[in-house]
Motif scaffolding. Structure first.
Motif, mmCIF file in Angstrom:
data_model
loop_
_atom_site.group_PDB
_atom_site.id
_atom_site.type_symbol
_atom_site.label_atom_id
_atom_site.label_comp_id
_atom_site.label_asym_id
_atom_site.label_seq_id
_atom_site.Cartn_x
_atom_site.Cartn_y
_atom_site.Cartn_z
ATOM 1 N N GLY A 1 1.030 -1.296 -0.115
ATOM 2 C CA GLY A 1 -0.076 -0.060 -0.071
ATOM 3 C C GLY A 1 0.901 1.149 -0.040
ATOM 4 O O GLY A 1 1.861 1.174 -0.741
ATOM 5 N N LYS A 2 0.399 2.074 0.688
ATOM 6 C CA LYS A 2 1.192 3.599 0.694
ATOM 7 C C LYS A 2 2.223 3.508 1.775
ATOM 8 O O LYS A 2 2.995 4.451 1.768
ATOM 9 C CB LYS A 2 0.213 4.764 0.931
ATOM 10 C CG LYS A 2 -0.579 4.775 2.197
ATOM 11 C CD LYS A 2 -1.193 6.108 2.275
ATOM 12 C CE LYS A 2 -1.863 6.650 3.547
ATOM 13 N NZ LYS A 2 -2.733 7.660 3.420
ATOM 14 N N GLY B 1 -5.685 -4.449 -1.306
ATOM 15 C CA GLY B 1 -4.363 -4.681 -0.346
ATOM 16 C C GLY B 1 -4.433 -5.783 0.358
ATOM 17 O O GLY B 1 -3.678 -6.417 0.832
ATOM 18 N N LEU C 1 -4.029 0.232 4.936
ATOM 19 C CA LEU C 1 -5.315 0.245 4.373
ATOM 20 C C LEU C 1 -5.970 1.351 4.297
ATOM 21 O O LEU C 1 -6.462 1.909 5.430
ATOM 22 C CB LEU C 1 -6.198 -0.946 5.010
ATOM 23 C CG LEU C 1 -5.775 -2.299 4.752
ATOM 24 C CD1 LEU C 1 -6.769 -3.452 5.531
ATOM 25 C CD2 LEU C 1 -5.615 -3.054 3.241
ATOM 26 N N THR D 1 -1.092 -1.101 -3.984
ATOM 27 C CA THR D 1 -2.275 -1.555 -4.252
ATOM 28 C C THR D 1 -3.265 -0.577 -4.488
ATOM 29 O O THR D 1 -3.069 0.723 -4.675
ATOM 30 C CB THR D 1 -2.579 -1.824 -2.453
ATOM 31 O OG1 THR D 1 -2.567 -0.735 -1.770
ATOM 32 C CG2 THR D 1 -1.614 -3.017 -1.851
ATOM 33 N N ASN E 1 -8.488 -1.263 -0.536
ATOM 34 C CA ASN E 1 -8.629 -2.168 0.694
ATOM 35 C C ASN E 1 -8.379 -3.597 0.079
ATOM 36 O O ASN E 1 -7.822 -4.303 0.791
ATOM 37 C CB ASN E 1 -9.912 -1.757 1.461
ATOM 38 C CG ASN E 1 -9.374 -0.802 2.745
ATOM 39 O OD1 ASN E 1 -8.577 -0.041 2.570
ATOM 40 N ND2 ASN E 1 -10.345 -0.397 3.678
#
Length: 393
Positions: A240-241, A263, A283, A257, A260
């Motif tokens: 993700g981030k 992810g 998320l 991603t 959610n």
């Protein structure tokens, strides 16, 4: 614990707070309770898997019951740093204490910063105020296409976002513009956490943001557990981030991603990988799609969707794995405005190895997670945080 875990998985449910922190008054957040208020608006949450972990043992939540024999250790953590933003929360989780807050711009960015950005890029700026990322391109996209200007906006986070149509300002130029903005906002008087390129396509009334978003973050102000792990030859897999939040520092593998559920797909794949070290998942939908947009019902459904995905993760986890689930701040969708809220965050710690689980004492800093990870892998612990590894039986 007698035996080191081979893999530790840290999952951050972005903005899932569990009640006002002791210093909530300083942040204007007295009465905030992200999970509690969502449960009320939903007329009860259905989250059987986190319920079995002890979610309602932490705080009473409508629709959920406390359990006598929780399947995980449960508790809550209090943020020690001075901010309530994403970067501060994540950096603290990995062992830092941020004593100087990033700046937010509820009235838009200073005129002198915008003037300098216009001068350096040769393009005018539109908007310059807090805005929803989708609404702002609907509102300013037609003018942006006509004039070739930049849509500059912010949010409740310390971010400067620049939106531009990919056919009007090519991606390469937009990225260069964001690099200029990053350079300008590194100055102490601005201290913006991230600059984000937000390209979009389409026609007026039918604009769509593309997946070519790019974040220009700050590197953490100190060394984190991720750095010491990487230096020791261990894996640090950012999902993700996470890689953006840490500007790649201490990351050995970054997995992008889309949302959610994507992810969770990527996380399930990583859990099944053979590696030695840590995976770290963010998320973001809870925060970006529902918290800031003040949508408690959407938030509640997203929580239930996450809970429904937990069984496949738990099935993939072995006795060599430790799963830690927590959050980075609150974002009560029933509160006025669009800002984050200063709250405790939940903490769950699970492994099939555990014989009998119970409550973990209140953690006075998120950095206790970083300290626990460091102790498990035998690497240098960050200066903040106290490991709870030996509390796990």
């Amino acid at each position: 614990m007698n035996k080191q875990f081979k893999k530790i998985h840290v999952v951050v449910l972005d903005s899932v707070g569990i009640g006002e922190a002791p210093d909530a008054e300083k942040f204007g957040d007295v009465g905030a309770h992200t999970l509690g208020h969502i449960a009320e608006k939903m007329n009860g949450l259905t989250m059987p898997h986190l319920e079995s972990f002890g979610l309602a043992n932490i705080e009473p939540l409508k629709g959920l019951k406390a359990v006598d024999k929780p399947k995980a250790y449960y508790g809550k953590m209090q943020e020690a740093s001075v901010g309530k933003d994403t970067m501060t929360g994540h950096w603290e989780i990995m062992g830092l204490n941020i004593d100087k807050p990033f700046k937010v711009y509820p009235e838009g960015f200073p005129a002198e910063l915008i003037a300098e950005l216009e001068a350096r890029t040769g393009r005018k700026v539109l908007c310059n105020k807090p805005a929803s990322g989708t609404q702002v391109i609907d509102d300013f996209g037609p003018e942006q296409m006509e004039t070739g200007a930049l849509i500059v906006y912010t949010s409740a986070d310390p971010v400067l976002q620049i939106a531009a149509h990919e056919e009007i300002i090519p991606l390469e130029e937009l990225y260069k513009i964001c690099e200029i903005a990053r350079e300008l906002t590194l100055q102490p008087e601005y201290l913006v956490g991230r600059v984000i390129a937000r390209p979009y396509i389409g026609t007026p009334g039918n604009f769509t943001r593309t997946s070519n978003r790019h974040d220009y973050a700050l590197t953490p102000f100190g060394r984190t557990t991720m750095n010491t792990m990487k230096d020791a030859g261990l894996d640090v897999i950012a999902i993700g981030k996470i890689s953006d939040i840490f500007n790649g520092s201490g990351v050995t593998d970054a997995v992008r991603t889309k949302n959610n559920m994507d992810g969770m797909d990527k996380f399930a794949e990583v859990v099944r990988r053979d590696f030695h070290g840590m995976s770290f998942l963010n998320l973001v939908d809870f925060d970006a799609n529902f918290g800031h947009r003040r949508d408690p019902i959407g938030y509640g459904h997203a929580l239930q969707e996450f809970d429904a995905r937990l069984p496949e993760i738990l099935e993939a986890i072995t006795e060599d794995d430790l799963l830690i689930i927590t959050a980075d701040h609150g974002n009560d969708p029933t509160f006025p405005g669009t800002d984050h809220t200063r709250e405790f965050v939940p903490l769950f710690v699970y492994s099939p190895r555990f014989k009998e689980c119970g409550e973990i004492a209140l953690r006075e800093t998120f950095a206790d997670i970083g300290a626990t990870v460091a102790e498990n892998f035998g690497v240098e612990a960050p200066p903040f945080g106290k490991s709870f590894l030996n509390d796990l039986k």
